[in-house]
Design a protein around this motif. Structure first.
Motif, PDB file in Angstrom:
ATOM      1  N   ILE A 151       4.391 -12.232   3.132  1.00  0.00           N
ATOM      2  CA  ILE A 151       3.673 -11.976   1.883  1.00  0.00           C
ATOM      3  C   ILE A 151       3.073 -13.280   1.389  1.00  0.00           C
ATOM      4  O   ILE A 151       3.723 -14.337   1.431  1.00  0.00           O
ATOM      5  CB  ILE A 151       4.620 -11.380   0.823  1.00  0.00           C
ATOM      6  N   LEU A 169      -0.134 -10.019  -1.173  1.00  0.00           N
ATOM      7  CA  LEU A 169      -0.692  -9.244  -0.067  1.00  0.00           C
ATOM      8  C   LEU A 169       0.229  -9.333   1.143  1.00  0.00           C
ATOM      9  O   LEU A 169       0.882 -10.358   1.371  1.00  0.00           O
ATOM     10  CB  LEU A 169      -2.084  -9.764   0.311  1.00  0.00           C
ATOM     11  N   ASP A 170       0.257  -8.254   1.926  1.00  0.00           N
ATOM     12  CA  ASP A 170       1.070  -8.212   3.144  1.00  0.00           C
ATOM     13  C   ASP A 170       0.205  -8.573   4.341  1.00  0.00           C
ATOM     14  O   ASP A 170      -0.869  -7.999   4.538  1.00  0.00           O
ATOM     15  CB  ASP A 170       1.654  -6.811   3.335  1.00  0.00           C
ATOM     16  N   SER A 218      -2.319   0.709   8.103  1.00  0.00           N
ATOM     17  CA  SER A 218      -1.593   1.386   7.030  1.00  0.00           C
ATOM     18  C   SER A 218      -0.155   1.565   7.492  1.00  0.00           C
ATOM     19  O   SER A 218       0.106   2.137   8.546  1.00  0.00           O
ATOM     20  CB  SER A 218      -2.214   2.754   6.738  1.00  0.00           C
ATOM     21  N   ASP A 265       5.195   2.782   4.465  1.00  0.00           N
ATOM     22  CA  ASP A 265       5.527   2.709   3.040  1.00  0.00           C
ATOM     23  C   ASP A 265       4.290   2.756   2.143  1.00  0.00           C
ATOM     24  O   ASP A 265       4.385   2.585   0.930  1.00  0.00           O
ATOM     25  CB  ASP A 265       6.350   1.456   2.738  1.00  0.00           C
ATOM     26  N   LYS A 316       1.711   0.692   2.171  1.00  0.00           N
ATOM     27  CA  LYS A 316       1.042  -0.596   2.037  1.00  0.00           C
ATOM     28  C   LYS A 316       0.056  -0.804   3.188  1.00  0.00           C
ATOM     29  O   LYS A 316       0.193  -0.208   4.250  1.00  0.00           O
ATOM     30  CB  LYS A 316       2.057  -1.738   2.037  1.00  0.00           C
ATOM     31  N   THR A 317      -0.915  -1.666   2.939  1.00  0.00           N
ATOM     32  CA  THR A 317      -1.855  -2.040   3.978  1.00  0.00           C
ATOM     33  C   THR A 317      -1.496  -3.435   4.463  1.00  0.00           C
ATOM     34  O   THR A 317      -1.328  -4.358   3.661  1.00  0.00           O
ATOM     35  CB  THR A 317      -3.301  -2.032   3.449  1.00  0.00           C
TER      36      THR A 317
END
Length: 159
Positions: A31, A35-36, A141, A144, A146-147
């Motif tokens: 992270i 953002l991931d 995607s 969970d 999240k992108t």
């Protein structure tokens, strides 16, 4: 979970990555600025916490400095600044992901590491055409919702 436990778990998962099939690749997720991101596990040498970074003058702003890792001098890129964001204050979760990109060692300073995950290559979508971020070469995607933005390590090494 403490940073050391998270890094230890991620490092253990990286060590246990065997030969993957052609469809699926292992990625270390991290992270930065909320953002991931993901980096292919094959590029990762190790994950360092509490590493002293020596700041050098007259370098681009995204170069946080250098570290001495067992006699090797490794430049450290602050991924936030490289992505056009403001730098973050170091926390107990901040760490350096050391990459080996075509025999060039490079460190990436991130907010925190998450986990190692398998990603089906067929599920990777190209980045949006309006995306100006040259370091992102794909998006996925996750289950969970999240992108996950995938980092192009080859381009990072050219910077």
């Amino acid at each position: 979970m403490s940073t050391e436990e998270m890094v230890s778990a991620a490092s253990e998962q990286l060590e246990n990555t065997g030969v993957s099939d052609e469809i699926s690749q292992k990625y270390l997720t991290f992270i930065s600025d909320g953002l991931d991101f993901g980096i292919k596990a094959s590029y990762i040498s190790e994950i360092l916490t509490n590493q002293h970074i020596t700041i050098l003058p007259l370098l681009p702003s995204y170069i946080k400095g250098i570290i001495n890792m067992r006699g090797m001098i490794i430049p450290i890129i602050d991924i936030r600044i490289k992505m056009g964001k403001s730098p973050a204050e170091p926390t107990n979760h901040s760490c350096v992901i050391v990459l080996n990109i075509n025999s060039m060692m490079l460190g990436v300073y991130v907010d925190t590491v998450s986990l190692v995950t398998d990603i089906d290559e067929s599920e990777i979508a190209p980045p949006s055409p309006t995306n100006r971020q040259e370091l992102v070469n794909g998006m996925v995607s996750m289950a969970d919702g999240k992108t996950l933005l995938l980092i192009d390590c080859e381009k990072m090494a050219q910077a």
